[in-house]
Design a protein around this motif. Structure first.
Motif, short mmCIF file in Angstrom:
data_model
loop_
_atom_site.label_atom_id
_atom_site.label_comp_id
_atom_site.label_asym_id
_atom_site.label_seq_id
_atom_site.Cartn_x
_atom_site.Cartn_y
_atom_site.Cartn_z
N ARG A 16 -15.82 -17.82 13.19
CA ARG A 16 -16.16 -18.75 12.09
C ARG A 16 -16.98 -19.93 12.61
NH1 ARG A 16 -10.71 -17.88 10.51
NH2 ARG A 16 -10.17 -19.85 11.47
N ASN A 17 -16.58 -20.48 13.75
CA ASN A 17 -17.30 -21.62 14.31
C ASN A 17 -18.71 -21.24 14.71
OD1 ASN A 17 -15.17 -23.37 13.93
ND2 ASN A 17 -14.37 -23.13 16.01
N ARG A 47 -25.47 -21.58 11.01
CA ARG A 47 -25.96 -22.12 9.74
C ARG A 47 -26.48 -23.55 9.90
NH1 ARG A 47 -21.35 -20.28 5.39
NH2 ARG A 47 -21.63 -18.04 5.61
N ALA A 48 -25.74 -24.36 10.66
CA ALA A 48 -26.17 -25.74 10.88
C ALA A 48 -27.51 -25.79 11.61
CB ALA A 48 -25.10 -26.51 11.67
N SER A 52 -7.49 -17.03 17.42
CA SER A 52 -8.49 -17.78 18.17
C SER A 52 -9.86 -17.11 18.08
CB SER A 52 -8.05 -17.91 19.63
OG SER A 52 -9.01 -18.59 20.39
N ARG A 53 -9.87 -15.79 18.19
CA ARG A 53 -11.15 -15.06 18.08
C ARG A 53 -11.74 -15.21 16.69
NH1 ARG A 53 -9.60 -9.55 21.40
NH2 ARG A 53 -9.97 -10.42 23.47
N MET A 54 -10.90 -15.16 15.65
CA MET A 54 -11.40 -15.34 14.29
C MET A 54 -11.98 -16.74 14.11
SD MET A 54 -8.50 -13.29 12.07
CE MET A 54 -8.97 -14.13 10.57
#
Length: 73
Positions: A41-42, A48-49, A35-37
């Motif tokens: 990533r999110n 970036r978005a 979940s932390r990974m």
């Protein structure tokens, strides 16, 4: 001798419960790590978005001082 058998049975039951709890803790730890990974990533995708949106907005709304005057001037 009967008491020893009951005591051994209780001990065996407690050992089994402890083993199940250890397994459950390992599974929860793995799930938390995953979940932390995913959250990391999110967060990177969101960053970036947002950077892309800022760059695009800059292209759509250019600085008026850098724009040539309209033809009717």
């Amino acid at each position: 001798m009967m008491e020893m058998s009951a005591l051994e049975q209780r001990l065996t039951e407690l050992e089994m419960r402890m083993a199940f709890q250890e397994q459950a803790l390992m599974e929860m730890s793995d799930a938390l790590a995953a979940s932390r990974m995913e959250a990391t990533r999110n967060a990177e995708l969101l960053r970036r978005a947002l950077d892309d949106m800022k760059q695009s907005r800059g292209e759509f709304f250019a600085d008026p001082d850098n724009e040539p005057p309209p033809p009717h001037y």
